[in-house]
Motif scaffolding. Structure first.
Motif, PDB file in Angstrom:
ATOM      1  N   LYS A 152       0.832  -1.211   0.000  1.00  0.00           N
ATOM      2  CA  LYS A 152       0.000   0.000   0.000  1.00  0.00           C
ATOM      3  C   LYS A 152       0.863   1.255   0.000  1.00  0.00           C
ATOM      4  O   LYS A 152       0.592   2.205  -0.723  1.00  0.00           O
ATOM      5  N   LEU A 153       1.899   1.265   0.835  1.00  0.00           N
ATOM      6  CA  LEU A 153       2.758   2.437   0.914  1.00  0.00           C
ATOM      7  C   LEU A 153       3.496   2.682  -0.398  1.00  0.00           C
ATOM      8  O   LEU A 153       3.596   3.825  -0.854  1.00  0.00           O
ATOM      9  N   ILE A 154       4.003   1.617  -1.005  1.00  0.00           N
ATOM     10  CA  ILE A 154       4.708   1.751  -2.281  1.00  0.00           C
ATOM     11  C   ILE A 154       3.730   2.200  -3.360  1.00  0.00           C
ATOM     12  O   ILE A 154       4.043   3.060  -4.181  1.00  0.00           O
ATOM     13  N   ASP A 155       2.530   1.639  -3.348  1.00  0.00           N
ATOM     14  CA  ASP A 155       1.523   1.981  -4.351  1.00  0.00           C
ATOM     15  C   ASP A 155       1.151   3.460  -4.283  1.00  0.00           C
ATOM     16  O   ASP A 155       0.908   4.094  -5.298  1.00  0.00           O
ATOM     17  N   GLN A 156       1.133   4.037  -3.101  1.00  0.00           N
ATOM     18  CA  GLN A 156       0.746   5.436  -2.919  1.00  0.00           C
ATOM     19  C   GLN A 156       1.911   6.392  -3.155  1.00  0.00           C
ATOM     20  O   GLN A 156       1.716   7.589  -3.216  1.00  0.00           O
ATOM     21  N   SER A 157       3.112   5.867  -3.263  1.00  0.00           N
ATOM     22  CA  SER A 157       4.274   6.731  -3.444  1.00  0.00           C
ATOM     23  C   SER A 157       4.701   6.754  -4.907  1.00  0.00           C
ATOM     24  O   SER A 157       4.135   6.071  -5.749  1.00  0.00           O
ATOM     25  N   SER A 158       5.724   7.544  -5.183  1.00  0.00           N
ATOM     26  CA  SER A 158       6.245   7.615  -6.543  1.00  0.00           C
ATOM     27  C   SER A 158       7.388   6.621  -6.755  1.00  0.00           C
ATOM     28  O   SER A 158       7.981   6.587  -7.829  1.00  0.00           O
ATOM     29  N   ILE A 159       7.670   5.808  -5.756  1.00  0.00           N
ATOM     30  CA  ILE A 159       8.733   4.807  -5.867  1.00  0.00           C
ATOM     31  C   ILE A 159       8.314   3.748  -6.881  1.00  0.00           C
ATOM     32  O   ILE A 159       7.202   3.242  -6.843  1.00  0.00           O
ATOM     33  N   GLU A 160       9.228   3.424  -7.805  1.00  0.00           N
ATOM     34  CA  GLU A 160       8.920   2.412  -8.816  1.00  0.00           C
ATOM     35  C   GLU A 160       9.529   1.060  -8.476  1.00  0.00           C
ATOM     36  O   GLU A 160       8.998   0.037  -8.883  1.00  0.00           O
ATOM     37  N   LYS A 161      10.654   1.050  -7.743  1.00  0.00           N
ATOM     38  CA  LYS A 161      11.288  -0.211  -7.356  1.00  0.00           C
ATOM     39  C   LYS A 161      11.623  -0.166  -5.872  1.00  0.00           C
ATOM     40  O   LYS A 161      12.056   0.861  -5.352  1.00  0.00           O
ATOM     41  N   PHE A 162      11.411  -1.282  -5.201  1.00  0.00           N
ATOM     42  CA  PHE A 162      11.674  -1.379  -3.770  1.00  0.00           C
ATOM     43  C   PHE A 162      12.178  -2.781  -3.492  1.00  0.00           C
ATOM     44  O   PHE A 162      11.617  -3.762  -3.985  1.00  0.00           O
ATOM     45  N   SER A 163      13.261  -2.899  -2.712  1.00  0.00           N
ATOM     46  CA  SER A 163      13.727  -4.221  -2.311  1.00  0.00           C
ATOM     47  C   SER A 163      14.049  -4.184  -0.823  1.00  0.00           C
ATOM     48  O   SER A 163      14.468  -3.165  -0.283  1.00  0.00           O
ATOM     49  N   PHE A 164      13.829  -5.336  -0.191  1.00  0.00           N
ATOM     50  CA  PHE A 164      13.999  -5.460   1.256  1.00  0.00           C
ATOM     51  C   PHE A 164      14.562  -6.850   1.535  1.00  0.00           C
ATOM     52  O   PHE A 164      14.118  -7.831   0.944  1.00  0.00           O
ATOM     53  N   GLU A 165      15.535  -6.934   2.435  1.00  0.00           N
ATOM     54  CA  GLU A 165      16.122  -8.221   2.801  1.00  0.00           C
ATOM     55  C   GLU A 165      16.264  -8.287   4.306  1.00  0.00           C
ATOM     56  O   GLU A 165      16.743  -7.344   4.938  1.00  0.00           O
ATOM     57  N   SER A 166      15.800  -9.398   4.887  1.00  0.00           N
ATOM     58  CA  SER A 166      15.904  -9.589   6.321  1.00  0.00           C
ATOM     59  C   SER A 166      15.969 -11.070   6.620  1.00  0.00           C
ATOM     60  O   SER A 166      15.101 -11.837   6.194  1.00  0.00           O
ATOM     61  N   GLU A 167      16.974 -11.484   7.343  1.00  0.00           N
ATOM     62  CA  GLU A 167      17.136 -12.870   7.774  1.00  0.00           C
ATOM     63  C   GLU A 167      16.974 -13.867   6.630  1.00  0.00           C
ATOM     64  O   GLU A 167      16.302 -14.882   6.751  1.00  0.00           O
ATOM     65  N   GLY A 168      17.576 -13.569   5.496  1.00  0.00           N
ATOM     66  CA  GLY A 168      17.535 -14.486   4.367  1.00  0.00           C
ATOM     67  C   GLY A 168      16.293 -14.376   3.500  1.00  0.00           C
ATOM     68  O   GLY A 168      16.215 -14.983   2.445  1.00  0.00           O
ATOM     69  N   THR A 169      15.311 -13.604   3.908  1.00  0.00           N
ATOM     70  CA  THR A 169      14.105 -13.406   3.108  1.00  0.00           C
ATOM     71  C   THR A 169      14.278 -12.120   2.315  1.00  0.00           C
ATOM     72  O   THR A 169      14.634 -11.087   2.869  1.00  0.00           O
ATOM     73  N   LYS A 170      14.024 -12.193   1.017  1.00  0.00           N
ATOM     74  CA  LYS A 170      14.154 -11.021   0.148  1.00  0.00           C
ATOM     75  C   LYS A 170      12.799 -10.714  -0.470  1.00  0.00           C
ATOM     76  O   LYS A 170      12.077 -11.615  -0.878  1.00  0.00           O
ATOM     77  N   ILE A 171      12.479  -9.418  -0.513  1.00  0.00           N
ATOM     78  CA  ILE A 171      11.247  -8.984  -1.170  1.00  0.00           C
ATOM     79  C   ILE A 171      11.637  -7.901  -2.159  1.00  0.00           C
ATOM     80  O   ILE A 171      12.366  -6.971  -1.812  1.00  0.00           O
ATOM     81  N   LYS A 172      11.141  -8.035  -3.378  1.00  0.00           N
ATOM     82  CA  LYS A 172      11.359  -7.037  -4.413  1.00  0.00           C
ATOM     83  C   LYS A 172      10.012  -6.609  -4.955  1.00  0.00           C
ATOM     84  O   LYS A 172       9.208  -7.448  -5.349  1.00  0.00           O
ATOM     85  N   LEU A 173       9.727  -5.313  -4.924  1.00  0.00           N
ATOM     86  CA  LEU A 173       8.485  -4.782  -5.486  1.00  0.00           C
ATOM     87  C   LEU A 173       8.850  -3.888  -6.650  1.00  0.00           C
ATOM     88  O   LEU A 173       9.732  -3.034  -6.529  1.00  0.00           O
ATOM     89  N   GLU A 174       8.175  -4.085  -7.760  1.00  0.00           N
ATOM     90  CA  GLU A 174       8.362  -3.223  -8.919  1.00  0.00           C
ATOM     91  C   GLU A 174       7.000  -2.737  -9.364  1.00  0.00           C
ATOM     92  O   GLU A 174       6.057  -3.509  -9.463  1.00  0.00           O
ATOM     93  N   LYS A 175       6.921  -1.450  -9.633  1.00  0.00           N
ATOM     94  CA  LYS A 175       5.650  -0.853 -10.029  1.00  0.00           C
ATOM     95  C   LYS A 175       5.831  -0.249 -11.409  1.00  0.00           C
ATOM     96  O   LYS A 175       6.747   0.514 -11.651  1.00  0.00           O
TER      97      LYS A 175
END
Length: 171
Positions: A12-35
């Motif tokens: 939701k936060l990424i969708d409402q922002s102007s960010i087009e790519k977002f990646s997050f890594e924690s304890e071996g789990t990786k999340i990549k969001l591309e809009k």
């Protein structure tokens, strides 16, 4: 590993922002969001090698797709709830807006009286409501001195970032 609700909040936060790519890594789990323009974010999640990634990735992607009808319904309810005050709104009214996505509560508990009601006077540091986001209860302050003219949301209603909650006639 992130919970589904946490992933939804990030989306939701990424969708409402102007960010087009977002990646997050924690304890071996990786999340990549591309809009991409005019589409909802795409979620890519990889798990640590000792777990099966297909088991988690598929349900998460299904949840993302289910989110769209809910979001559309929330936007429609915002339009209907803010259309009436907009006709009577003048420049002296201050909007108290939600600083986050969450659930609006008019009081600290179901048995407690509301923090404020229509017609009440408020000061800048007065608490007017609570917005719950990810099990955290955030007290929202009035920001200005004045009188509550209109309460724009119902108790227990989902609110979006920047959504007007109250109209205040400033002193």
């Amino acid at each position: 590993m992130l919970k589904i609700q946490e992933i939804r909040e990030i989306i939701k936060l990424i969708d409402q922002s102007s960010i087009e790519k977002f990646s997050f890594e924690s304890e071996g789990t990786k999340i990549k969001l591309e809009k991409k323009s005019n589409t909802s974010p795409t979620l890519h999640q990889t798990e640590p090698k000792n777990e099966e990634p297909a088991q988690q990735a598929t349900p998460v992607q299904q949840e993302v797709k289910r989110e769209e009808p809910v979001k559309a319904a929330v936007e429609e309810s915002q339009e209907s709830s803010t259309s009436a005050p907009a006709t009577t709104e003048d420049s002296s009214l201050h909007k108290i807006t939600s600083p986050m996505v969450g659930t609006f509560y008019k009081s600290s508990s179901p048995d407690s009286p509301a923090y404020v009601q229509k017609g009440d006077s408020v000061k800048p540091d007065a608490i007017v409501c609570i917005v719950e986001a990810m099990k955290l209860f955030n007290e929202i302050e009035a920001e200005v001195s004045g009188e509550i003219v209109e309460i724009l949301v119902e108790d227990g209603q989902l609110v979006e970032y920047g959504q007007p909650l109250f109209l205040v006639k400033q002193n």
